[in-house]
Every structure is written in structure tokens, then in C-alpha cells.
Design a protein around this motif. Structure first.
Motif, PDB file in Angstrom:
ATOM      1  N   TRP A 120      -0.223 -38.895  -3.691  1.00 21.30           N
ATOM      2  CA  TRP A 120      -0.171 -39.339  -2.291  1.00 21.30           C
ATOM      3  C   TRP A 120       0.696 -38.398  -1.466  1.00 21.30           C
ATOM      4  O   TRP A 120       0.555 -38.316  -0.252  1.00 21.30           O
ATOM      5  CB  TRP A 120       0.388 -40.759  -2.189  1.00 21.30           C
ATOM      6  CG  TRP A 120      -0.477 -41.762  -2.870  1.00 21.30           C
ATOM      7  CD1 TRP A 120      -0.423 -42.109  -4.191  1.00 21.30           C
ATOM      8  CD2 TRP A 120      -1.535 -42.518  -2.298  1.00 21.30           C
ATOM      9  NE1 TRP A 120      -1.387 -43.046  -4.466  1.00 21.30           N
ATOM     10  CE2 TRP A 120      -2.082 -43.317  -3.318  1.00 21.30           C
ATOM     11  CE3 TRP A 120      -2.076 -42.598  -1.008  1.00 21.30           C
ATOM     12  CZ2 TRP A 120      -3.143 -44.187  -3.108  1.00 21.30           C
ATOM     13  CZ3 TRP A 120      -3.124 -43.474  -0.797  1.00 21.30           C
ATOM     14  CH2 TRP A 120      -3.651 -44.255  -1.831  1.00 21.30           C
ATOM     15  N   VAL A 121       1.645 -37.730  -2.143  1.00 22.73           N
ATOM     16  CA  VAL A 121       2.515 -36.792  -1.437  1.00 22.73           C
ATOM     17  C   VAL A 121       1.818 -35.441  -1.280  1.00 22.73           C
ATOM     18  O   VAL A 121       1.854 -34.821  -0.229  1.00 22.73           O
ATOM     19  CB  VAL A 121       3.860 -36.610  -2.200  1.00 22.73           C
ATOM     20  CG1 VAL A 121       4.735 -35.557  -1.532  1.00 22.73           C
ATOM     21  CG2 VAL A 121       4.606 -37.929  -2.269  1.00 22.73           C
ATOM     22  N   LEU A 181       4.210 -45.704  -5.983  1.00 23.74           N
ATOM     23  CA  LEU A 181       3.975 -45.613  -4.540  1.00 23.74           C
ATOM     24  C   LEU A 181       4.876 -46.575  -3.746  1.00 23.74           C
ATOM     25  O   LEU A 181       5.419 -46.223  -2.701  1.00 23.74           O
ATOM     26  CB  LEU A 181       2.494 -45.890  -4.251  1.00 23.74           C
ATOM     27  CG  LEU A 181       2.015 -45.541  -2.861  1.00 23.74           C
ATOM     28  CD1 LEU A 181       2.255 -44.077  -2.530  1.00 23.74           C
ATOM     29  CD2 LEU A 181       0.526 -45.848  -2.713  1.00 23.74           C
ATOM     30  N   LEU A 182       5.039 -47.803  -4.291  1.00 20.16           N
ATOM     31  CA  LEU A 182       5.874 -48.805  -3.604  1.00 20.16           C
ATOM     32  C   LEU A 182       7.317 -48.309  -3.474  1.00 20.16           C
ATOM     33  O   LEU A 182       7.952 -48.432  -2.419  1.00 20.16           O
ATOM     34  CB  LEU A 182       5.817 -50.139  -4.366  1.00 20.16           C
ATOM     35  CG  LEU A 182       6.656 -51.276  -3.786  1.00 20.16           C
ATOM     36  CD1 LEU A 182       6.165 -51.653  -2.390  1.00 20.16           C
ATOM     37  CD2 LEU A 182       6.607 -52.509  -4.688  1.00 20.16           C
ATOM     38  N   LEU A 240       8.323 -45.217  -3.509  1.00 17.52           N
ATOM     39  CA  LEU A 240       8.352 -44.105  -2.554  1.00 17.52           C
ATOM     40  C   LEU A 240       8.399 -44.638  -1.116  1.00 17.52           C
ATOM     41  O   LEU A 240       9.211 -44.196  -0.294  1.00 17.52           O
ATOM     42  CB  LEU A 240       7.111 -43.213  -2.736  1.00 17.52           C
ATOM     43  CG  LEU A 240       6.938 -42.116  -1.687  1.00 17.52           C
ATOM     44  CD1 LEU A 240       7.943 -40.985  -1.893  1.00 17.52           C
ATOM     45  CD2 LEU A 240       5.522 -41.552  -1.692  1.00 17.52           C
ATOM     46  N   ALA A 241       7.529 -45.625  -0.833  1.00 16.42           N
ATOM     47  CA  ALA A 241       7.464 -46.176   0.528  1.00 16.42           C
ATOM     48  C   ALA A 241       8.808 -46.782   0.934  1.00 16.42           C
ATOM     49  O   ALA A 241       9.284 -46.570   2.060  1.00 16.42           O
ATOM     50  CB  ALA A 241       6.348 -47.213   0.619  1.00 16.42           C
ATOM     51  N   LEU A 271      -0.249 -50.826  -0.170  1.00 22.72           N
ATOM     52  CA  LEU A 271       0.728 -51.006  -1.250  1.00 22.72           C
ATOM     53  C   LEU A 271       0.336 -52.151  -2.177  1.00 22.72           C
ATOM     54  O   LEU A 271       0.564 -52.089  -3.380  1.00 22.72           O
ATOM     55  CB  LEU A 271       2.129 -51.229  -0.662  1.00 22.72           C
ATOM     56  CG  LEU A 271       2.754 -49.994  -0.013  1.00 22.72           C
ATOM     57  CD1 LEU A 271       4.065 -50.344   0.684  1.00 22.72           C
ATOM     58  CD2 LEU A 271       2.984 -48.884  -1.027  1.00 22.72           C
ATOM     59  N   ILE A 280       3.070 -40.963   4.045  1.00 26.24           N
ATOM     60  CA  ILE A 280       4.452 -40.451   4.116  1.00 26.24           C
ATOM     61  C   ILE A 280       5.036 -40.776   5.500  1.00 26.24           C
ATOM     62  O   ILE A 280       6.150 -41.277   5.621  1.00 26.24           O
ATOM     63  CB  ILE A 280       4.477 -38.897   3.946  1.00 26.24           C
ATOM     64  CG1 ILE A 280       3.795 -38.463   2.654  1.00 26.24           C
ATOM     65  CG2 ILE A 280       5.901 -38.355   4.054  1.00 26.24           C
ATOM     66  CD1 ILE A 280       4.508 -38.866   1.421  1.00 26.24           C
ATOM     67  N   PRO A 315       5.863 -45.001   6.839  1.00 24.48           N
ATOM     68  CA  PRO A 315       7.107 -45.691   6.467  1.00 24.48           C
ATOM     69  C   PRO A 315       8.347 -45.035   7.059  1.00 24.48           C
ATOM     70  O   PRO A 315       9.266 -45.719   7.517  1.00 24.48           O
ATOM     71  CB  PRO A 315       7.140 -45.618   4.938  1.00 24.48           C
ATOM     72  CG  PRO A 315       5.938 -44.902   4.493  1.00 24.48           C
ATOM     73  CD  PRO A 315       5.100 -44.546   5.663  1.00 24.48           C
ATOM     74  N   SER A 362      -2.358 -50.453  -4.269  1.00 24.39           N
ATOM     75  CA  SER A 362      -2.027 -49.294  -5.116  1.00 24.39           C
ATOM     76  C   SER A 362      -0.532 -49.168  -5.408  1.00 24.39           C
ATOM     77  O   SER A 362      -0.046 -48.069  -5.653  1.00 24.39           O
ATOM     78  CB  SER A 362      -2.498 -48.007  -4.432  1.00 24.39           C
ATOM     79  OG  SER A 362      -3.798 -48.106  -3.962  1.00 24.39           O
ATOM     80  N   HIS A 363       0.217 -50.289  -5.381  1.00 28.09           N
ATOM     81  CA  HIS A 363       1.685 -50.185  -5.481  1.00 28.09           C
ATOM     82  C   HIS A 363       2.152 -49.501  -6.756  1.00 28.09           C
ATOM     83  O   HIS A 363       3.168 -48.824  -6.780  1.00 28.09           O
ATOM     84  CB  HIS A 363       2.328 -51.569  -5.353  1.00 28.09           C
ATOM     85  CG  HIS A 363       1.908 -52.528  -6.413  1.00 28.09           C
ATOM     86  ND1 HIS A 363       2.645 -52.704  -7.547  1.00 28.09           N
ATOM     87  CD2 HIS A 363       0.819 -53.326  -6.522  1.00 28.09           C
ATOM     88  CE1 HIS A 363       2.020 -53.609  -8.308  1.00 28.09           C
ATOM     89  NE2 HIS A 363       0.913 -53.982  -7.699  1.00 28.09           N
ATOM     90  N   ALA A 364       1.392 -49.693  -7.847  1.00 29.85           N
ATOM     91  CA  ALA A 364       1.861 -49.129  -9.118  1.00 29.85           C
ATOM     92  C   ALA A 364       1.338 -47.711  -9.352  1.00 29.85           C
ATOM     93  O   ALA A 364       1.659 -47.090 -10.362  1.00 29.85           O
ATOM     94  CB  ALA A 364       1.430 -50.037 -10.264  1.00 29.85           C
ATOM     95  N   ALA A 365       0.545 -47.212  -8.398  1.00 31.75           N
ATOM     96  CA  ALA A 365       0.002 -45.857  -8.571  1.00 31.75           C
ATOM     97  C   ALA A 365       1.130 -44.832  -8.509  1.00 31.75           C
ATOM     98  O   ALA A 365       2.138 -45.053  -7.833  1.00 31.75           O
ATOM     99  CB  ALA A 365      -1.013 -45.573  -7.469  1.00 31.75           C
ATOM    100  N   ALA A 366       0.949 -43.725  -9.226  1.00 35.53           N
ATOM    101  CA  ALA A 366       1.957 -42.658  -9.169  1.00 35.53           C
ATOM    102  C   ALA A 366       1.964 -42.069  -7.757  1.00 35.53           C
ATOM    103  O   ALA A 366       0.904 -41.886  -7.138  1.00 35.53           O
ATOM    104  CB  ALA A 366       1.624 -41.585 -10.192  1.00 35.53           C
ATOM    105  N   SER A 367       3.164 -41.803  -7.237  1.00 34.69           N
ATOM    106  CA  SER A 367       3.251 -41.367  -5.839  1.00 34.69           C
ATOM    107  C   SER A 367       2.860 -39.897  -5.643  1.00 34.69           C
ATOM    108  O   SER A 367       2.505 -39.493  -4.539  1.00 34.69           O
ATOM    109  CB  SER A 367       4.663 -41.600  -5.306  1.00 34.69           C
ATOM    110  OG  SER A 367       5.579 -40.821  -6.044  1.00 34.69           O
ATOM    111  N   LEU A 388      -0.295 -50.387   5.826  1.00 36.64           N
ATOM    112  CA  LEU A 388       0.572 -49.885   4.756  1.00 36.64           C
ATOM    113  C   LEU A 388       0.792 -50.972   3.697  1.00 36.64           C
ATOM    114  O   LEU A 388       0.757 -50.699   2.490  1.00 36.64           O
ATOM    115  CB  LEU A 388       1.914 -49.453   5.367  1.00 36.64           C
ATOM    116  CG  LEU A 388       2.737 -48.441   4.601  1.00 36.64           C
ATOM    117  CD1 LEU A 388       1.979 -47.139   4.386  1.00 36.64           C
ATOM    118  CD2 LEU A 388       4.034 -48.149   5.355  1.00 36.64           C
TER     119      LEU A 388
END
Lengths: 285, 139
Positions: free
Chosen positions: B58-59, A3-4, A6-7, B47, A235, A238, B50-55, B43
Motif C-alpha cells: 500500500w506504501v 495496514l491498520l 500503519l494508518a 481498514l 497514506i 490518515p 484489509s486491516h491485517a494486510a501487509a502495509s 478509510l
């Protein structure tokens, strides 16, 4: 991808799009939207929602200075909003209905066509030399006193202007709103067409007033799309923050660059994104 | 043609005082700052959590969908959920131009410009129609 990661990528994408959008006067959303779909695999409804967030953030970032410097004509801007806002509401509702009818691919093809439609407007801008005295106005413009003046620092003269042809200008403003609500872009090219070509306003006033109207138009579309669940801030936030920063940077370096050169550079980018989006919508790639 | 400094309006220009422009610019800037602070802070909190979560998830799904009702949003804010604050940041971003139209309505009516005041009132009503009628209709 985490996630990081991606952001951060979304912020960088926004920065690039905001810079380019600011330098060309088209706004960052026309780059952000197709890139989100093509490179990040974002579904078209969420890409449209993110586009509207970038429009809102960029418009407020650059809009405050235009208003403070009295370059945004409040009277003319608010007059045209009576057409852009219903256009945006209808466009946003149409998008929701199309997506729910599983016609999102048709929306993608239409977006590609709109990107192509922006090309001639991008090339044509900035060719007209602004006269210093106001031209003839029509009955609506006279009744609402849609006229004004500003001091052109580059030419050292006060430029006077008066709005003309308000009816076709309102029709084009409605289309601008429709495009904005439907596709999540600012629709600035259409607004500037309405302001510059039909209302006969000087380019500086047209640009600043268009920017002023873009935020309100985007807010109309965003209010519908937010409640429809099309705005995903993970989405959109950012990318909007990046775009706003890029737009701010672009407005600072704008005076040092040749406007038309940048616009010519932007045309192939728009065309490539347009083709890619159409091909995706048709299921070819 | 006349030559002069930028701030002063020409005699032909319908008079809206400079302070209207200044206060409107201030409103836009304040709205932007509030939205940016809310979006950046929420944000960052999201992060950190959940920074290490698979993106991917979320998409493909919208994490704020459940905070679009007032009750759920209030509960999320009290619980300090980043997604709830992200929603408020988005709402602030949308509300800024709406407030700008409201301030324009007041300015035109206060300075005796009834026609423009009525036009901006219609624009404001349309914006509220989107937020309170069309939005809930498609929700």
C-alpha cells in the motif's frame, strides 16, 4: 507492519505535525513530508502528494474561521493567487517530469534545502509592531483598492492598512506557489514574506490571508499530482486527517503559549529533518 | 485611527458585504466536512476489509491509480469499492478551494468590482487548466 497499524501511526504523525505546524505558523506539511520519507519509507512522489493533502485539509480547517472573522483579506488574497497558482502548476509539472526522469533524489536534496531556507523566516516572524494607520501604496494597489482595516482586540484599536510594492510581492508569491507545487508544502513562509514584508500588511492579516491562499495554491498542485498518480490517499488521508485535527488543537492552545519559544523549539527540528533529507537524497544514508 | 467593533468595515475599506464572508466561510466548512466524512468512512471501510494486510504494497503502490478515469471511478462507486470513495474524498478536498475561487468571482462581479472579478476569473481558469489540461497531460 499491518495496514491498520500503519494508518494509526500516520494519524498520530499527522496530529503531532499539525499541532507543531499550527503553533509555529509553518503548517504541518514541512514535518509530515520528511517524516514520511525517513520513518515510513514512503517514496518522495507519494510523500509530496500526502503533503498537499495535509495542506488542503489544514487550510480549510483553520481558513473558514479567518474568513468569517474578516481577517483574511479576500481582495489581496485573490490578487496574489494570480501568481501563486501558475507557480504551483509549473512546480507540480516540474516534479512529475523530474521523477519520471529518475531525478527524485535531486528533488529530495532540494526539499532539504527548502527546509533550511524556512529557518530564518521562522525565527524572524513577529518582531514588527504593526502601525495603526495605512502606509503609502503603489499604483497597482491603488487601482485595485488593495486596502482594508480590522479591529485588533488585543490593542483595542482599529488598524488600517494599504498594500505597497505589489510587483515584488507577486514575484515572491510566484516562488511560494512554485515551492508548494514542487514539494507539497504550503509555502506559507514565502506567502507571509510577500504579504508582510513587501505588501506591508499587519501580521494578523498576513497570516490569515496566507492561510486563505494556501488552499487554492495547494489545489492547483494537487490537481496535477493526483492525475499523475502521486497522491496515494491510503497514506495521505490518515496523515491529512491527523494534521487537520492537530492544527485545530494548535489554534485552540495557541493563545496560552509564547509564540517565539515554540518557534525556537521548531528550528532544530527543521534543521535535523533538512540534513536527513539531504543525506538521503545524496545516497549517504 | 478609529476605534470600533470588529465586524464593521471602515470607510476606507472597499465594501464587500458581510454575507460574502459568511457564505464563503460556510462553503469552506461544508467542503471540509464532506471531504472528511468521505475520507474517514472510506478509510474505515478499507481498514475493515484489509486491516491485517501487509502495509508494504500500500506504501509502494498507489491503490487509487485505477480510479482516476471517470468510467472506472463510476464503476468503483457503484460497486462500493472503498478506494473509489477515497478518490472522491480527495477530489472533494481539492474542489473546495476551487469552488471558493468561483464564489469569489461571482461576489466581485456582482458587487461591481470588475477588475478583481476578472483577476479571480483568470485564477479559476488556471485551476481548471491544471485539472483538465495539465493533469491529463501528465497522467
Amino acid at each position: 507492519m499491518e495496514l491498520l497499524e500503519l494508518a494509526l501511526l500516520l494519524v498520530v504523525t499527522g496530529l503531532f505535525a499539525g499541532l507543531l505546524g499550527s503553533l509555529t505558523g509553518l503548517g504541518g506539511a514541512v514535518v509530515v513530508l520528511p517524516v514520511l520519507v525517513i520513518a515510513f519509507g514512503v517514496p518522495i512522489p507519494e510523500a509530496i502528494g500526502a503533503g498537499l493533502l495535509t495542506v488542503l485539509a489544514s487550510s480549510s480547517t483553520t481558513g473558514a474561521a479567518y474568513v468569517r472573522d474578516r481577517l483574511s483579506d479576500l481582495r489581496i488574497g485573490m490578487f496574489l493567487e494570480i501568481a501563486t497558482v501558475p507557480g504551483a502548476l509549473i512546480g507540480a509539472v516540474a516534479t512529475v517530469l523530474l521523477v519520471r526522469a529518475e531525478l527524485a533524489d535531486a528533488l529530495l536534496v532540494a526539499l532539504g534545502v527548502v527546509l533550511f531556507a524556512l529557518v530564518p523566516g521562522t525565527i524572524a516572524r513577529g518582531r514588527r509592531l504593526t502601525p495603526t494607520t495605512a502606509g503609502p501604496s503603489d499604483d497597482v494597489a491603488r487601482s485595485l483598492r488593495l486596502r482594508g482595516s480590522y479591529f485588533d482586540t488585543a490593542r483595542g484599536v482599529r488598524i488600517e492598512y494599504a498594500a505597497a510594492r505589489t510587483r515584488p510581492a507577486l514575484a515572491v508569491a510566484f516562488v511560494a506557489g512554485l515551492v508548494s507545487g514542487m514539494f507539497g508544502i504550503g509555502g506559507g513562509v514565502f506567502k507571509v514574506l510577500s504579504l508582510e514584508h513587501f505588501l506591508n500588511l499587519p501580521m494578523k492579516i498576513a497570516t490569515a490571508t496566507s492561510n486563505f491562499m494556501i488552499g487554492v495554491t495547494a489545489a492547483a498542485g494537487a490537481s496535477v499530482l493526483l492525475l499523475a498518480g502521486f497522491i496515494n490517499p491510503v497514506i495521505g488521508a490518515p496523515v491529512a486527517l491527523g494534521t487537520a485535527a492537530g492544527a485545530l488543537g494548535g489554534s485552540r492552545i495557541l493563545p496560552t503559549l509564547r509564540n517565539r519559544t515554540v518557534r525556537w523549539l521548531f528550528v532544530p527540528i527543521l534543521a535535523v529533518l533538512g540534513v536527513e533529507v539531504i543525506l538521503r537524497g545524496l545516497g549517504i544514508v | 485611527m478609529s476605534v470600533g467593533p470588529p465586524p464593521s468595515a471602515s470607510p476606507a475599506e472597499p465594501a464587500l458585504p458581510d454575507r460574502v464572508y459568511v457564505s464563503m466561510a460556510r462553503l469552506l466548512r461544508t467542503g471540509l466536512i464532506v471531504s472528511v466524512v468521505l475520507l474517514v468512512a472510506s478509510l474505515a471501510a478499507l481498514l475493515v476489509r484489509s486491516h491485517a494486510a501487509a502495509s508494504g504494497p500500500w506504501v509502494s503502490s498507489n491503490p487509487v491509480g485505477k480510479y482516476l478515469g471517470l468510467g472506472d471511478l463510476a464503476r468503483g462507486l457503484v460497486a462500493g469499492t472503498p478506494e473509489a470513495y477515497l478518490t472522491v474524498g480527495v477530489l472533494a478536498l481539492i474542489a473546495t478551494p476551487v469552488l471558493r475561487v468561483a464564489s469569489g468571482t461571482v461576489a466581485f462581479l456582482r458587487h461591481g468590482d470588475r477588475k478583481l472579478g476578472e483577476i479571480t476569473l483568470v485564477v479559476l481558469a488556471l485551476l481548471l487548466l491544471g485539472l483538465f489540461v495539465l493533469g491529463p497531460w501528465v497522467h
